[in-house]
Design a protein around this motif. Structure first.
Motif, PDB file in Angstrom:
ATOM      1  N   SER A 186       0.806  -1.213   0.000  1.00 12.27           N
ATOM      2  CA  SER A 186       0.000   0.000   0.000  1.00 12.27           C
ATOM      3  C   SER A 186       0.844   1.270   0.000  1.00 12.27           C
ATOM      4  O   SER A 186       0.312   2.367   0.043  1.00 12.27           O
ATOM      5  N   ALA A 187       2.177   1.132  -0.057  1.00 11.35           N
ATOM      6  CA  ALA A 187       3.010   2.329  -0.024  1.00 11.35           C
ATOM      7  C   ALA A 187       2.908   3.124  -1.332  1.00 11.35           C
ATOM      8  O   ALA A 187       2.857   4.354  -1.320  1.00 11.35           O
ATOM      9  N   ALA A 188       2.828   2.413  -2.472  1.00 11.35           N
ATOM     10  CA  ALA A 188       2.817   3.116  -3.758  1.00 11.35           C
ATOM     11  C   ALA A 188       1.381   3.352  -4.228  1.00 11.35           C
ATOM     12  O   ALA A 188       0.477   2.625  -3.844  1.00 11.35           O
ATOM     13  N   ARG A 189       1.231   4.374  -5.073  1.00 16.53           N
ATOM     14  CA  ARG A 189      -0.103   4.609  -5.626  1.00 16.53           C
ATOM     15  C   ARG A 189      -0.359   3.636  -6.769  1.00 16.53           C
ATOM     16  O   ARG A 189       0.529   3.361  -7.576  1.00 16.53           O
ATOM     17  N   LEU A 190      -1.581   3.137  -6.818  1.00 10.70           N
ATOM     18  CA  LEU A 190      -1.955   2.208  -7.885  1.00 10.70           C
ATOM     19  C   LEU A 190      -2.076   3.006  -9.187  1.00 10.70           C
ATOM     20  O   LEU A 190      -2.761   4.032  -9.232  1.00 10.70           O
ATOM     21  N   ARG A 191      -1.440   2.504 -10.243  1.00 14.67           N
ATOM     22  CA  ARG A 191      -1.508   3.200 -11.541  1.00 14.67           C
ATOM     23  C   ARG A 191      -2.579   2.516 -12.393  1.00 14.67           C
ATOM     24  O   ARG A 191      -2.467   1.332 -12.700  1.00 14.67           O
ATOM     25  N   VAL A 192      -3.607   3.298 -12.738  1.00 18.46           N
ATOM     26  CA  VAL A 192      -4.777   2.709 -13.397  1.00 18.46           C
ATOM     27  C   VAL A 192      -4.945   3.264 -14.808  1.00 18.46           C
ATOM     28  O   VAL A 192      -4.672   4.439 -15.078  1.00 18.46           O
ATOM     29  N   GLY A 193      -5.412   2.378 -15.711  1.00 19.70           N
ATOM     30  CA  GLY A 193      -5.810   2.806 -17.048  1.00 19.70           C
ATOM     31  C   GLY A 193      -7.293   2.541 -17.230  1.00 19.70           C
ATOM     32  O   GLY A 193      -7.814   1.551 -16.703  1.00 19.70           O
ATOM     33  N   ILE A 194      -7.960   3.403 -17.970  1.00 20.48           N
ATOM     34  CA  ILE A 194      -9.399   3.208 -18.191  1.00 20.48           C
ATOM     35  C   ILE A 194      -9.664   2.948 -19.672  1.00 20.48           C
ATOM     36  O   ILE A 194      -9.088   3.615 -20.541  1.00 20.48           O
ATOM     37  N   ALA A 195     -10.510   1.958 -19.942  1.00 23.82           N
ATOM     38  CA  ALA A 195     -10.938   1.702 -21.327  1.00 23.82           C
ATOM     39  C   ALA A 195     -12.413   2.025 -21.433  1.00 23.82           C
ATOM     40  O   ALA A 195     -13.222   1.510 -20.659  1.00 23.82           O
ATOM     41  N   GLY A 196     -12.756   2.897 -22.380  1.00 26.50           N
ATOM     42  CA  GLY A 196     -14.141   3.331 -22.545  1.00 26.50           C
ATOM     43  C   GLY A 196     -14.364   4.630 -21.809  1.00 26.50           C
ATOM     44  O   GLY A 196     -14.238   4.704 -20.588  1.00 26.50           O
TER      45      GLY A 196
END
Ligand code: NAI
Length: 346
Positions: free
Chosen positions: A6-16
């Protein structure tokens, strides 16, 4: 408690980045903790331009091609808000690319596709795969489930639940219908999941459905209706009744009643937009919720928070892919019954 995960930020991609995708993107970019919206995918150039302009996504993370998107090494997780007919294959591709996946409901439009997703997810147990049954994250539905769990209505045996949208004279959903699976797979799938949740996940046995076209004849081309009714029978005697409509004149009304041996619970009746009531010589009035998003705004926010928490290893999900498979299985039996006019085995 903070863990290394939980130390790092989650890197998210969005489709749509359509009707709902934009809302999820806003939540991820501006109001969800521990997450960074870093990539986007859409076949529509204008949507990628919007992703750059509104959410500051860098050009190298804007993808017209889905394969390139899921294999983007800069992302840990994907949020799929694409047409339902693409969900299963896109979820599988993302899991195989090593990403956590949030996919909008329904998981797929047939049981085989759901089973394919479950099999691939089982090969990747360290990755989260979550389906967007947003009502599970709504504070009122959560409290109702807690009440039932605590035995406050005795043994629940009947659920009556409806998802009814305000009529859209432009008929957005008539264009959307061919890829949505029809009104029961698109709207009632939420009520189906709720019924299973509130009744303790009983096995569904049989479904019967009927429907009518009140305002949108274009739906007949894909065998759909704009108002549908269904009854589902479960093992052990529990029953559920569903109503879905696209034609309410006044606003959006999602309501659920759970009937037990010692009491009942009602969620969402009245559909008031706010807490203002106006009294005058012509009566007592309140404004009505205009759409599903306004009704479930808070739930959509909680849903993303829980997805991110699950990916970071901070919190486990209680909603499973099996729940999504069962919702599809029941929704399909209802849809078969609508077409055959006969009760159908689930
Ligand atoms: P929409 O038609 O407005 O948006 C679909 C988006 O997918 C568009 O941005 C389109 O460009 C994009 N797209 C199409 N093909 C693609 C591909 N191959 N790769 C990447 N992107 C692609 O539809 P809407 O209303 O946003 O619905 C999307 C999904 O969300 C549906 O599965 C629907 O069932 C679900 N949904 C869930 C709701 C809920 O209450 N949880 C409410 C509304 C929709």
């Amino acid at each position: 408690m903070s863990t290394p995960a939980s130390a790092a930020r989650l890197r998210v991609g969005i489709a749509g980045l359509g009707r709902l995708g934009r809302r999820h993107a806003e939540a991820l970019a501006f109001s969800t903790r521990h997450v960074e919206l870093v990539a986007a995918c859409s076949p529509v150039a204008a949507e990628l331009e919007l992703a750059a302009a509104e959410f500051g996504i860098a050009p190298e993370h804007l993808h017209a091609d889905f394969e390139a998107f899921v294999n983007d090494p800069g992302i840990d997780a994907v949020v799929l808000v694409t047409p339902t007919s693409l969900h299963a294959d896109q979820t599988i591709a993302a899991l195989r690319a090593g990403k956590h996946v949030f996919v909008e409901k329904p998981l797929a439009l047939n049981v085989e596709d759901c089973e394919r997703v479950l099999a691939v997810a089982a090969e990747h147990p360290q990755q989260v795969a979550m389906v967007g049954f947003v009502r599970r994250f709504d504070p009122s539905y959560r409290r109702a489930a807690e009440d039932i769990e605590a035995g406050r209505i005795g043994r629940p045996f009947l659920v009556r639940s409806q998802t009814c949208d305000q009529n859209d004279p432009q008929g957005f959903f008539v264009r959307f219908a061919p890829t949505s699976g029809g009104i029961f797979m698109d709207c009632s799938v939420h009520d189906i999941d709720l019924a299973r949740w509130m009744l303790g996940r009983p096995k569904a046995l049989r479904a019967f459905a009927s429907g009518t076209i009140a305002l949108h004849p274009g739906l007949a081309d894909c065998g759909d209706v704009d108002n549908g009714l269904a009854i589902v029978e479960f093992e052990g005697g529990a029953r559920a009744v569903f109503y879905a409509s696209r034609t309410l004149p006044h606003g959006h009304e999602t309501t659920t009643e759970v009937i037990g041996t010692e009491g009942t619970l009602q969620v969402g009746f009245g559909a008031a937009r706010d807490r203002i009531e106006r009294r005058s010589a012509v009566g007592v009035h309140h404004d009505v919720l205009p759409d599903f998003f306004e009704r479930f705004r808070e739930a959509f926010a909680h849903e993303m928070v829980d997805f991110v928490a699950a990916c970071r290893g901070d919190k486990a999900l209680t909603l499973t892919l099996s729940d999504a498979l069962e919702a599809t299985r029941i929704g399909l039996a209802i849809t078969r019954s609508l077409r055959s006019g006969l009760p159908e085995a689930v």
